[in-house]
Design an enzyme around this catalytic site. Structure first.
Site, PDB file in Angstrom:
ATOM      1  N   ALA A 150       0.830  -1.210   0.000  1.00  0.00           N
ATOM      2  CA  ALA A 150       0.000   0.000   0.000  1.00  0.00           C
ATOM      3  C   ALA A 150       0.864   1.260   0.000  1.00  0.00           C
ATOM      4  O   ALA A 150       0.622   2.203   0.736  1.00  0.00           O
ATOM      5  CB  ALA A 150      -0.932  -0.005   1.200  1.00  0.00           C
ATOM      6  N   CYS A 151       1.853   1.274  -0.840  1.00  0.00           N
ATOM      7  CA  CYS A 151       2.839   2.347  -0.896  1.00  0.00           C
ATOM      8  C   CYS A 151       2.752   3.025  -2.266  1.00  0.00           C
ATOM      9  O   CYS A 151       2.336   2.404  -3.246  1.00  0.00           O
ATOM     10  CB  CYS A 151       4.234   1.746  -0.688  1.00  0.00           C
ATOM     11  SG  CYS A 151       5.617   2.890  -0.826  1.00  0.00           S
ATOM     12  N   GLY A 152       3.168   4.260  -2.330  1.00  0.00           N
ATOM     13  CA  GLY A 152       3.229   4.936  -3.621  1.00  0.00           C
ATOM     14  C   GLY A 152       4.182   4.255  -4.586  1.00  0.00           C
ATOM     15  O   GLY A 152       4.046   4.394  -5.803  1.00  0.00           O
TER      16      GLY A 152
END
Length: 181
Positions: free
Chosen positions: A54-56
């Site tokens: 769930a990271c950029g």
């Protein structure tokens, strides 16, 4: 004086060899919880990456998989180590992480259990990769840091999160490592 120089070289070679050997002997668990080491990857070029769902930077999974597909036959592999230390961006279970990576990015490269890459509970692999005796010491700054390891277990390069997997600098480093036999 020559004897002292020769002894110094022997100590240095022994330290480098011990570090390379110990990298392959570090206990790890795969994403399914099976215990092992990195010994099955001895002789391959490895790109070791701390990953998060769930990271950029999560779309980098596509590029990592593309690298794994492109260079696999030449003796290259990507190894993904999920980590929840950065913004709690990997909060799922190992089973959830595996399902997400498979369904969303069609990841087939090896994934391992969730670990810590910094702090007092730093996994021994990351102590070897980024600890005081590493050629690239220092805390991991965020998700998707990458360490390129040569066929001999030597840590060759460290790339920060913003280095895209398919960037020229990463590709050139991988190709150079694969060419070194």
């Amino acid at each position: 004086m020559r004897l002292a120089s020769l002894l110094g070289v022997l100590v240095l070679v022994s330290a480098v060899t011990a570090r390379a050997e110990s990298l392959y002997e570090i206990p790890v668990k795969d994403i399914d919880g099976h215990a092992g080491t990195l010994a099955p990857y001895r002789g391959q070029v490895m790109l070791i990456v701390n990953v998060a769902s769930a990271c950029g930077y999560t779309p980098q999974y596509r590029g990592l998989q593309a690298l794994a597909d492109k260079y696999q036959k030449g003796g290259f592999t990507v190894l993904g180590f999920p980590c929840n230390q950065f913004g709690e961006q990997e909060s799922g279970t190992n089973a959830e992480i595996k399902a997400f990576c498979s369904a969303t990015f069609h990841v087939t490269f090896p994934l391992f259990e969730k670990i810590e890459v910094n702090g007092p509970k730093r996994h021994p692999l990351y102590t070897a990769l980024a600890g005081k005796t590493s050629p690239f010491p220092g805390n991991i700054g965020w998700n998707f840091n990458k360490f390129l390891v040569g066929r001999d277990g030597e840590i060759l390069q460290r790339f920060d999160s913003d280095a895209e997997p398919e960037s020229p600098e990463v590709i050139q480093a991988i190709e150079a490592a694969l060419a070194a036999k």
